[in-house]
Structures are given as C-alpha cells and as structure tokens.
Design a protein around this motif. Structure first.
Motif, PDB file in Angstrom:
ATOM      1  N   ILE A 246      83.236  77.829   6.125  1.00 11.38           N
ATOM      2  CA  ILE A 246      83.626  78.885   5.185  1.00 11.38           C
ATOM      3  C   ILE A 246      83.236  78.488   3.766  1.00 11.38           C
ATOM      4  O   ILE A 246      82.718  79.296   2.991  1.00 11.38           O
ATOM      5  CB  ILE A 246      85.133  79.159   5.293  1.00 11.38           C
ATOM      6  N   LYS A 247      83.474  77.223   3.433  1.00  8.72           N
ATOM      7  CA  LYS A 247      83.109  76.730   2.103  1.00  8.72           C
ATOM      8  C   LYS A 247      81.609  76.887   1.867  1.00  8.72           C
ATOM      9  O   LYS A 247      81.189  77.353   0.798  1.00  8.72           O
ATOM     10  CB  LYS A 247      83.508  75.261   1.967  1.00  8.72           C
ATOM     11  N   ASP A 248      80.787  76.494   2.844  1.00 11.48           N
ATOM     12  CA  ASP A 248      79.340  76.593   2.686  1.00 11.48           C
ATOM     13  C   ASP A 248      78.910  78.043   2.458  1.00 11.48           C
ATOM     14  O   ASP A 248      78.024  78.319   1.637  1.00 11.48           O
ATOM     15  CB  ASP A 248      78.639  76.039   3.930  1.00 11.48           C
ATOM     16  N   PHE A 249      79.546  78.955   3.189  1.00 13.73           N
ATOM     17  CA  PHE A 249      79.230  80.376   3.018  1.00 13.73           C
ATOM     18  C   PHE A 249      79.585  80.844   1.606  1.00 13.73           C
ATOM     19  O   PHE A 249      78.796  81.530   0.950  1.00 13.73           O
ATOM     20  CB  PHE A 249      79.998  81.208   4.053  1.00 13.73           C
ATOM     21  N   ILE A 250      80.764  80.463   1.129  1.00 10.65           N
ATOM     22  CA  ILE A 250      81.222  80.920  -0.185  1.00 10.65           C
ATOM     23  C   ILE A 250      80.338  80.348  -1.293  1.00 10.65           C
ATOM     24  O   ILE A 250      79.977  81.052  -2.239  1.00 10.65           O
ATOM     25  CB  ILE A 250      82.695  80.530  -0.402  1.00 10.65           C
ATOM     26  N   VAL A 251      79.973  79.079  -1.161  1.00 11.08           N
ATOM     27  CA  VAL A 251      79.083  78.476  -2.165  1.00 11.08           C
ATOM     28  C   VAL A 251      77.732  79.181  -2.161  1.00 11.08           C
ATOM     29  O   VAL A 251      77.174  79.483  -3.214  1.00 11.08           O
ATOM     30  CB  VAL A 251      78.918  76.962  -1.890  1.00 11.08           C
ATOM     31  N   SER A 252      77.208  79.443  -0.963  1.00  9.68           N
ATOM     32  CA  SER A 252      75.895  80.073  -0.845  1.00  9.68           C
ATOM     33  C   SER A 252      75.884  81.506  -1.354  1.00  9.68           C
ATOM     34  O   SER A 252      74.962  81.917  -2.079  1.00  9.68           O
ATOM     35  CB  SER A 252      75.446  80.046   0.621  1.00  9.68           C
ATOM     36  N   GLU A 253      76.928  82.284  -1.006  1.00 16.43           N
ATOM     37  CA  GLU A 253      76.939  83.707  -1.325  1.00 16.43           C
ATOM     38  C   GLU A 253      77.516  84.011  -2.704  1.00 16.43           C
ATOM     39  O   GLU A 253      77.100  84.969  -3.350  1.00 16.43           O
ATOM     40  CB  GLU A 253      77.732  84.473  -0.262  1.00 16.43           C
ATOM     41  N   TYR A 254      78.487  83.210  -3.139  1.00 20.55           N
ATOM     42  CA  TYR A 254      79.213  83.557  -4.365  1.00 20.55           C
ATOM     43  C   TYR A 254      79.150  82.480  -5.456  1.00 20.55           C
ATOM     44  O   TYR A 254      79.639  82.697  -6.558  1.00 20.55           O
ATOM     45  CB  TYR A 254      80.690  83.843  -4.036  1.00 20.55           C
ATOM     46  N   GLY A 255      78.551  81.321  -5.124  1.00 19.36           N
ATOM     47  CA  GLY A 255      78.428  80.263  -6.115  1.00 19.36           C
ATOM     48  C   GLY A 255      79.752  79.677  -6.547  1.00 19.36           C
ATOM     49  O   GLY A 255      79.874  79.143  -7.652  1.00 19.36           O
ATOM     50  N   HIS A 256      80.762  79.767  -5.696  1.00 27.06           N
ATOM     51  CA  HIS A 256      82.108  79.280  -6.026  1.00 27.06           C
ATOM     52  C   HIS A 256      82.362  77.990  -5.250  1.00 27.06           C
ATOM     53  O   HIS A 256      82.366  77.987  -4.021  1.00 27.06           O
ATOM     54  CB  HIS A 256      83.153  80.334  -5.657  1.00 27.06           C
ATOM     55  N   GLU A 257      82.576  76.909  -5.978  1.00 27.58           N
ATOM     56  CA  GLU A 257      82.899  75.637  -5.347  1.00 27.58           C
ATOM     57  C   GLU A 257      84.403  75.555  -5.109  1.00 27.58           C
ATOM     58  O   GLU A 257      85.187  75.702  -6.043  1.00 27.58           O
ATOM     59  CB  GLU A 257      82.451  74.479  -6.248  1.00 27.58           C
ATOM     60  N   LEU A 258      84.794  75.331  -3.870  1.00 27.50           N
ATOM     61  CA  LEU A 258      86.216  75.260  -3.553  1.00 27.50           C
ATOM     62  C   LEU A 258      86.785  73.906  -3.962  1.00 27.50           C
ATOM     63  O   LEU A 258      86.138  72.863  -3.764  1.00 27.50           O
ATOM     64  CB  LEU A 258      86.443  75.457  -2.055  1.00 27.50           C
ATOM     65  N   THR A 259      87.976  73.920  -4.539  1.00 28.67           N
ATOM     66  CA  THR A 259      88.672  72.663  -4.838  1.00 28.67           C
ATOM     67  C   THR A 259      89.227  72.092  -3.535  1.00 28.67           C
ATOM     68  O   THR A 259      89.337  72.782  -2.515  1.00 28.67           O
ATOM     69  CB  THR A 259      89.817  72.889  -5.834  1.00 28.67           C
ATOM     70  N   LYS A 260      89.597  70.809  -3.585  1.00 21.91           N
ATOM     71  CA  LYS A 260      90.182  70.177  -2.397  1.00 21.91           C
ATOM     72  C   LYS A 260      91.505  70.861  -2.018  1.00 21.91           C
ATOM     73  O   LYS A 260      91.842  70.961  -0.841  1.00 21.91           O
ATOM     74  CB  LYS A 260      90.420  68.689  -2.648  1.00 21.91           C
ATOM     75  N   GLU A 261      92.236  71.326  -3.012  1.00 24.83           N
ATOM     76  CA  GLU A 261      93.504  71.994  -2.715  1.00 24.83           C
ATOM     77  C   GLU A 261      93.239  73.324  -2.011  1.00 24.83           C
ATOM     78  O   GLU A 261      93.977  73.709  -1.084  1.00 24.83           O
ATOM     79  CB  GLU A 261      94.309  72.221  -3.992  1.00 24.83           C
ATOM     80  N   GLU A 262      92.196  74.048  -2.436  1.00 28.67           N
ATOM     81  CA  GLU A 262      91.837  75.288  -1.751  1.00 28.67           C
ATOM     82  C   GLU A 262      91.421  74.998  -0.318  1.00 28.67           C
ATOM     83  O   GLU A 262      91.773  75.745   0.614  1.00 28.67           O
ATOM     84  CB  GLU A 262      90.706  75.987  -2.514  1.00 28.67           C
ATOM     85  N   MET A 263      90.668  73.915  -0.105  1.00 31.91           N
ATOM     86  CA  MET A 263      90.265  73.538   1.246  1.00 31.91           C
ATOM     87  C   MET A 263      91.482  73.152   2.093  1.00 31.91           C
ATOM     88  O   MET A 263      91.546  73.462   3.286  1.00 31.91           O
ATOM     89  CB  MET A 263      89.281  72.364   1.171  1.00 31.91           C
ATOM     90  N   PHE A 264      92.437  72.498   1.475  1.00 30.66           N
ATOM     91  CA  PHE A 264      93.670  72.101   2.162  1.00 30.66           C
ATOM     92  C   PHE A 264      94.402  73.328   2.702  1.00 30.66           C
ATOM     93  O   PHE A 264      94.757  73.387   3.882  1.00 30.66           O
ATOM     94  CB  PHE A 264      94.552  71.310   1.189  1.00 30.66           C
ATOM     95  N   TYR A 265      94.630  74.321   1.827  1.00 30.77           N
ATOM     96  CA  TYR A 265      95.358  75.519   2.252  1.00 30.77           C
ATOM     97  C   TYR A 265      94.551  76.329   3.267  1.00 30.77           C
ATOM     98  O   TYR A 265      95.116  76.914   4.203  1.00 30.77           O
ATOM     99  CB  TYR A 265      95.717  76.375   1.045  1.00 30.77           C
TER     100      TYR A 265
END
Length: 276
Positions: A246-265
């Motif tokens: 999901i993170k890879d998709f969001i970075v690729s499509e929206y240029g948004h880097e997820l924080t570790k806390e976002e990945m945790f939740y």
C-alpha cells in the motif's frame, strides 16, 4: 415583507433589515404583484436564507427553470438530512441538489439513466449519507411520481458529503477512488473477498477515508519512530507486507511518504481485517 425581485409567479426575493436576502416560495405568491408590494403571509410556503450572494443568484436563476414542487422537496430533504446526520451543510447544497435531481428526472424521462460506478464504495464509505440518498429517492417517488434508479441514491449522497466537507465533488470522488484502489490491493494480497458488512472492514475503510483526506491536504500524521512499527511487523509479517504494498502504491501515485506511525496503524487495521 416586501418584494425586492420577482423570479416567477411562485418565487420572489426579499431583504431583511440586516440586508440578508431571502428567497420566498409559495403558489401564486407573486401573481398580480410588483416590486415593492407586500407579500401575503398566508401564501408563503418556504423561505430560503442564502447569505452567499452568488449562491443566492444561482439559486434564483435555477428556480426559473425547475418546478416549485421540486425546489420545495429539496428543501425538505436538506432539512431532514441536517437533523438525521447532525451536520450543517454549505448553503450551495440547495443549488447543487436541486439542479442534480432536476437533470436526473429529465434523463429518466428520456430513458437515459446513468450507472454509478462508485455505488458500492459510496455505500461503504458513507453509509449514513447513502441512507439519506435512499430516503430522498422515496420522497421523489412519493411527491413527484418518478422512480429514479438506486444509483441516484449514491450520487445524492455525494452531494451531501461535498456540502459537509465544503469540498468539490471531484475531491470526494478522489477520496473514494483512493479507498477503492487500496481495497483492491488488500483483496489481491490476501487472495480473498472482504466482508463489506463486518465491523473491522468498516473500521478499516473509515481509517482509509481520513487517511486519504490527509494525503490530499498534504497533512502528515505522527512521528517517524520505527520501534512500534518494527515490533508490529515482526508480530504480523503478512499484514506488514501488505502495508508495504500500500505504501509503494501511495508513494508512486500520490508522492506521499508514509511515516512509521502511519505504517503502524495501517498494519494494525490490516491485521484486524484478517482476524474478522
């Protein structure tokens, strides 16, 4: 109240002492009347208070084109939605919803009902607003005699969502598409369909909805401390693997880097979904 502008025989505008313009509706309200005449109070059926001048002008223009019964019905739908959803709506809802329903009825009469590709997603993301949309369809059938297709309940819901968030419908659509893409990743990763009625899936969808809002407003959440995420990844490797997709998709499509806390939740919600 004295007439400031005559829109048609059934609709006029008046000004209050504080300068606020009101749109007043009633059958035959302006018949044999002219600007400056006093209104007959017993003929007044609906009063719209629109503080935004442009919205008021747009609404008055629209009322020249649509039946009074439709505008009156929309006012009832909006007022009941305000109570049911416990939310206030931007006053442009009167313009947008009246115009939408009027056009939907015209299309229906001509046999051109449209398909709503986001119907399922709207039902899942915004169930309360979708219920309002279904109730609106019932009121349209009861008051105007037109049985519009179920797809219109989702489209009506989107107008209420738009008015709640004071955003453009296109932005609401972006959020819905975002959630749809993430749900597809999850389904393919786990090679299974998700129970749309389960509590955990509903919670996950709600999480994604607000996550999307943060992405589109470029708002970052939480810290980048890796401790909790690392611990969760070791405990739930399958959910962590899906969260990375999901993170890879969001970075690729929206240029948004997820924080570790976002990945945790995100990982926690995925694990809850799979526990069902």
């Amino acid at each position: 109240m004295r007439i400031a502008r005559i829109i048609n025989n059934n609709v006029v505008s008046v000004y209050q002492l504080d300068g606020t313009e009101l749109v007043v509706m009633g059958k035959g309200l302006a018949f044999h009347k002219k600007v400056g005449d006093r209104l007959d109070d017993d003929k007044i059926q609906k009063i719209f208070t629109l503080k935004d001048k442009q919205v008021s002008n747009n609404f008055q223009t629209l009322l020249r084109q649509v039946p009074m019964e439709l505008a009156s019905l929309v006012e009832t739908i909006v007022q009941e939605a305000t109570v049911q959803l416990q939310k206030q709506f931007h006053e442009n809802i009167y313009v947008a919803l009246t115009d939408h329903i009027h056009f939907a009825i015209e299309r229906h009469q001509q046999g051109y009902d449209i398909k709503n590709a986001l119907l399922w997603e709207t039902k899942q993301l915004y169930p309360a607003e979708f219920d309002v949309g279904k109730q609106a369809l019932a009121k349209i059938k009861e008051s105007l005699g037109y049985q519009l297709p179920d797809e219109e309940a989702g489209l009506i819901a989107i107008h209420f969502i738009n008015a709640e968030m004071n955003e453009q419908v296109s932005n609401t659509m972006d959020i819905t598409h975002f959630v749809e893409h993430i749900m597809t990743i999850v389904k393919y990763h786990y090679k299974m369909d998700l129970d749309e009625n389960s509590l955990n899936v509903s919670r996950f969808i709600t999480h994604l909805r607000y996550f999307a809002q943060r992405i589109f407003t470029k708002t970052y959440y939480g810290s980048n401390d890796a401790y909790l995420y690392t611990m969760m990844s070791e405990k739930y490797p399958e959910a962590a693997d899906c969260s990375r997709k999901i993170k890879d998709f969001i970075v690729s499509e929206y240029g948004h880097e997820l924080t570790k806390e976002e990945m945790f939740y995100l990982t926690i919600h995925l694990q809850r979904v799979m526990n069902r």
